[in-house]
Design a protein around this motif. Structure first.
Motif, PDB file in Angstrom:
ATOM      1  N   GLU A  71     -14.269 -75.805  -1.344  1.00 45.27           N
ATOM      2  CA  GLU A  71     -13.263 -76.226  -2.920  1.00 45.27           C
ATOM      3  C   GLU A  71     -13.897 -75.841  -4.048  1.00 45.27           C
ATOM      4  N   ASN A  72     -15.432 -75.799  -4.261  1.00 42.39           N
ATOM      5  CA  ASN A  72     -15.627 -74.788  -5.103  1.00 42.39           C
ATOM      6  C   ASN A  72     -15.630 -73.379  -5.103  1.00 42.39           C
ATOM      7  N   LEU A  73     -16.030 -73.028  -3.994  1.00 42.16           N
ATOM      8  CA  LEU A  73     -16.133 -71.260  -4.082  1.00 42.16           C
ATOM      9  C   LEU A  73     -14.198 -71.459  -4.409  1.00 42.16           C
ATOM     10  N   ILE A  74     -13.231 -71.637  -3.231  1.00 46.39           N
ATOM     11  CA  ILE A  74     -12.227 -71.865  -3.653  1.00 46.39           C
ATOM     12  C   ILE A  74     -11.942 -71.550  -5.461  1.00 46.39           C
ATOM     13  N   GLN A  75     -12.414 -72.681  -6.015  1.00 47.01           N
ATOM     14  CA  GLN A  75     -11.513 -72.916  -7.449  1.00 47.01           C
ATOM     15  C   GLN A  75     -12.463 -71.290  -8.079  1.00 47.01           C
ATOM     16  N   GLN A  76     -13.754 -70.788  -7.908  1.00 44.93           N
ATOM     17  CA  GLN A  76     -13.996 -69.594  -8.468  1.00 44.93           C
ATOM     18  C   GLN A  76     -13.505 -68.818  -8.455  1.00 44.93           C
ATOM     19  N   THR A  77     -12.290 -68.549  -6.767  1.00 47.95           N
ATOM     20  CA  THR A  77     -11.572 -66.819  -6.480  1.00 47.95           C
ATOM     21  C   THR A  77     -11.359 -67.321  -7.003  1.00 47.95           C
ATOM     22  N   ASN A  78     -10.195 -68.738  -7.143  1.00 46.53           N
ATOM     23  CA  ASN A  78      -8.773 -69.193  -7.641  1.00 46.53           C
ATOM     24  C   ASN A  78      -8.926 -68.512  -9.500  1.00 46.53           C
ATOM     25  N   VAL A  79      -9.897 -68.286 -10.005  1.00 48.73           N
ATOM     26  CA  VAL A  79      -9.616 -68.405 -11.576  1.00 48.73           C
ATOM     27  C   VAL A  79     -10.097 -67.459 -12.157  1.00 48.73           C
ATOM     28  N   ASP A  80     -11.315 -66.594 -11.241  1.00 51.17           N
ATOM     29  CA  ASP A  80     -12.657 -65.482 -11.640  1.00 51.17           C
ATOM     30  C   ASP A  80     -11.420 -64.098 -11.327  1.00 51.17           C
ATOM     31  N   VAL A  81     -10.919 -63.925  -9.538  1.00 46.21           N
ATOM     32  CA  VAL A  81     -10.926 -62.787  -9.382  1.00 46.21           C
ATOM     33  C   VAL A  81      -8.994 -63.097  -9.120  1.00 46.21           C
ATOM     34  N   LEU A  82      -8.413 -63.778  -9.199  1.00 45.30           N
ATOM     35  CA  LEU A  82      -6.649 -64.028  -9.094  1.00 45.30           C
ATOM     36  C   LEU A  82      -6.206 -64.809 -10.198  1.00 45.30           C
ATOM     37  N   GLN A  83      -6.758 -65.168 -11.284  1.00 45.21           N
ATOM     38  CA  GLN A  83      -6.253 -65.228 -12.228  1.00 45.21           C
ATOM     39  C   GLN A  83      -5.714 -66.573 -12.264  1.00 45.21           C
ATOM     40  N   GLY A  84      -6.116 -67.223 -11.320  1.00 43.98           N
ATOM     41  CA  GLY A  84      -4.534 -68.352 -10.929  1.00 43.98           C
ATOM     42  C   GLY A  84      -4.845 -69.685 -11.959  1.00 43.98           C
ATOM     43  N   ALA A  85      -4.124 -70.620 -11.273  1.00 41.03           N
ATOM     44  CA  ALA A  85      -4.484 -72.211 -12.174  1.00 41.03           C
ATOM     45  C   ALA A  85      -6.006 -72.585 -11.356  1.00 41.03           C
ATOM     46  N   LYS A  86      -6.155 -73.462 -12.239  1.00 43.62           N
ATOM     47  CA  LYS A  86      -7.844 -74.019 -11.459  1.00 43.62           C
ATOM     48  C   LYS A  86      -7.874 -75.089 -11.125  1.00 43.62           C
ATOM     49  N   THR A  87      -8.638 -76.458 -10.915  1.00 48.07           N
ATOM     50  CA  THR A  87      -8.232 -77.015  -9.911  1.00 48.07           C
ATOM     51  C   THR A  87      -9.390 -78.622 -10.670  1.00 48.07           C
ATOM     52  N   ILE A  88      -8.645 -79.323 -10.408  1.00 43.11           N
ATOM     53  CA  ILE A  88      -8.828 -80.798 -10.587  1.00 43.11           C
ATOM     54  C   ILE A  88      -9.631 -81.361  -9.181  1.00 43.11           C
ATOM     55  N   PHE A  89     -10.257 -81.937  -9.011  1.00 40.63           N
ATOM     56  CA  PHE A  89     -10.746 -82.432  -8.216  1.00 40.63           C
ATOM     57  C   PHE A  89     -10.837 -84.087  -8.218  1.00 40.63           C
ATOM     58  N   VAL A  90     -10.426 -84.901  -7.264  1.00 40.65           N
ATOM     59  CA  VAL A  90     -10.234 -86.359  -6.835  1.00 40.65           C
ATOM     60  C   VAL A  90     -10.649 -86.796  -5.714  1.00 40.65           C
ATOM     61  N   MET A  91     -11.267 -88.324  -6.288  1.00 36.89           N
ATOM     62  CA  MET A  91     -12.313 -88.118  -4.616  1.00 36.89           C
ATOM     63  C   MET A  91     -11.306 -90.084  -4.266  1.00 36.89           C
ATOM     64  N   PRO A  92     -10.628 -89.512  -2.822  1.00 34.27           N
ATOM     65  CA  PRO A  92     -10.483 -90.654  -2.622  1.00 34.27           C
ATOM     66  C   PRO A  92     -10.410 -91.860  -2.166  1.00 34.27           C
ATOM     67  N   PRO A  93     -10.248 -92.309  -1.733  1.00 32.13           N
ATOM     68  CA  PRO A  93     -10.572 -94.485  -1.719  1.00 32.13           C
ATOM     69  C   PRO A  93     -11.477 -94.648  -0.319  1.00 32.13           C
ATOM     70  N   ARG A  94     -12.616 -95.052   0.296  1.00 32.61           N
ATOM     71  CA  ARG A  94     -12.755 -95.294   1.514  1.00 32.61           C
ATOM     72  C   ARG A  94     -12.314 -94.877   2.580  1.00 32.61           C
ATOM     73  N   ASP A  95     -10.333 -95.613   2.199  1.00 33.47           N
ATOM     74  CA  ASP A  95      -9.937 -96.067   3.236  1.00 33.47           C
ATOM     75  C   ASP A  95      -9.288 -95.136   4.010  1.00 33.47           C
ATOM     76  N   LEU A  96      -9.178 -94.520   3.259  1.00 33.21           N
ATOM     77  CA  LEU A  96      -8.712 -92.740   3.276  1.00 33.21           C
ATOM     78  C   LEU A  96      -9.655 -91.586   3.391  1.00 33.21           C
ATOM     79  N   GLY A  97     -11.046 -92.054   3.678  1.00 36.49           N
ATOM     80  CA  GLY A  97     -11.748 -91.128   3.146  1.00 36.49           C
ATOM     81  C   GLY A  97     -12.096 -90.206   3.904  1.00 36.49           C
ATOM     82  N   SER A  98     -11.493 -90.494   5.544  1.00 38.13           N
ATOM     83  CA  SER A  98     -11.152 -89.910   7.067  1.00 38.13           C
ATOM     84  C   SER A  98     -10.390 -89.467   7.560  1.00 38.13           C
ATOM     85  N   VAL A  99      -9.091 -89.297   6.591  1.00 36.49           N
ATOM     86  CA  VAL A  99      -8.264 -89.239   6.907  1.00 36.49           C
ATOM     87  C   VAL A  99      -7.467 -87.476   7.076  1.00 36.49           C
TER      88      VAL A  99
END
Length: 386
Positions: A101-129
């Protein structure tokens, strides 16, 4: 923040995705789900249907500030900016997710001049879904009960209807032009509608029950080398055996007999084949069953009773569904009648007579005794405490 975007193929949307959308709602006034229509991928559902599923899932949770936009042949980050979303939100489950996702974020901003990305971490019970995780569940007996835990209601319903459609069409493939396509379509729509298994008051004898039984039949056929004809005969009977489910004690026919008559009037089969299927439907009626002599009778009855031998979680869900289906019966009477029925079933299981077919007996008899005993004890404790 005024607007934030969330993107993905979402085929199907999962509870993990829904959690991320929920996080987005806590950060912004409005959330836009950018649904990717990638021509390289072959999704289970077309983009328009996925859009409807997401919208229904949001409404089911009371989320009025979520809209869905289909992205065609463009970069999501660029489309997001056009829609006034300066940020996309992504769930991070693992370090591998972050690196990607960090690679995609860099491409979105630096190459495409698109939206930036906010990362969030899901709770344990949804971590593998994930969508791929959910897709991999399909197939074995009980897959639908497992999938139900990981996707929102509209996505689950759409998935099992898609699966049921393939099962239904498979019954008629070998018939060629003998069964008109319009008739096949009509009866599938009828059986899965509110008039039959799709009814809101069908808490147990519903689409879940239909999926589970058809999987049981498939597993039985695979493990016993049953013929295609025998498997199809049992499947046809199972599709119709609870098609009509009324509580009118003054009705002319039992539910099973009414369902058998519905089958015979469907024109899907004729002659001896239609009659054989009707007899199997009647075999699920305990008043008619003793008089029925059919080589597949024990299989049909075993499929119908297989729910009694499922794991604790599924069996508990089954008992709750049965209580809901008999919500019109007052609690003391329900406990009394239910306990009497379960005691009879347990006695048959202990005598080795609950599952007439050897395959099902080996699979489920011991677990059925455990489940029935536990429910009988719980009902007894409830009666004593009331």
């Amino acid at each position: 923040m005024k607007k934030i975007g969330f993107s993905g193929t979402l085929d199907p949307i999962t509870n993990g995705h829904m959690w991320v959308i929920g996080e987005a709602r806590s950060l912004a006034d409005e959330v836009v789900v950018f649904l990717s229509q990638n021509p390289v991928k072959q999704p289970q559902f077309p983009a328009e249907e996925r859009k409807q599923i997401i919208e229904q899932s949001a409404r089911e949770r009371g989320w009025e500030n979520v809209q869905v936009v289909i992205v065609k042949s463009d970069y999501t980050a660029r489309v997001a900016k056009k829609h006034g979303a300066d940020y996309l939100i992504r769930g991070i489950r693992t370090t591998a997710d972050f690196d990607y996702e960090n690679l995609i974020q860099q491409t979105n901003v630096d190459v495409l001049q698109g939206a930036k990305t906010i990362f969030v971490m899901p709770p344990r019970d949804l971590g593998s879904v994930s969508s791929s995780f959910v897709k991999a569940l399909e197939g074995p007996v009980g897959w639908n009960w497992t999938m139900k835990k990981f996707v929102p209601g509209p996505a689950y319903r759409a998935w099992i209807l898609s699966w049921l459609r393939k099962e239904w069409d498979g019954l008629w493939e070998h018939a060629g032009a003998a069964v008109p396509a319009g008739l096949i379509d009509h009866w599938f729509e009828h059986l899965t509608s509110v008039q039959a298994y799709g009814g809101a008051e069908r808490h147990y004898h519903n689409l879940d029950h239909l999926v589970h039984g058809l999987c049981e039949i498939r597993a039985w056929a695979a493990n016993t080398q049953a013929s295609q004809h025998d498997m199809d005969t049992v499947k046809k009977a199972f599709w119709f055996h609870d098609a009509l489910y009324e509580r009118d004690e003054a009705a002319l026919f039992s539910n099973e007999e009414a369902s058998a008559q519905l089958w015979l009037g469907s024109s899907l089969d004729a002659g001896a084949t239609a009659a054989a299927v009707a007899e199997l439907i009647r075999a699920t009626d305990h008043f008619q069953a003793p008089a029925i002599d059919h080589q597949l009778k024990d299989v049909m009855l075993s499929v119908d009773l297989a729910i009694l031998g499922q794991n604790d979680e599924v069996y508990l869900a089954y008992t709750h569904a049965i209580r809901q289906e008999y919500a019109h019966v007052e609690e003391p009477r329900f406990r009394e009648q239910r306990q009497l029925a379960l005691i009879q079933l347990r006695a048959k299981a202990e005598a080795g007579e609950l599952f007439g077919d050897p395959y099902f007996a080996e699979q489920y008899n011991d677990k059925a005794i455990d489940n029935l005993t536990r429910e009988i004890d719980a009902l007894d404790a409830g009666r004593q405490g009331s």
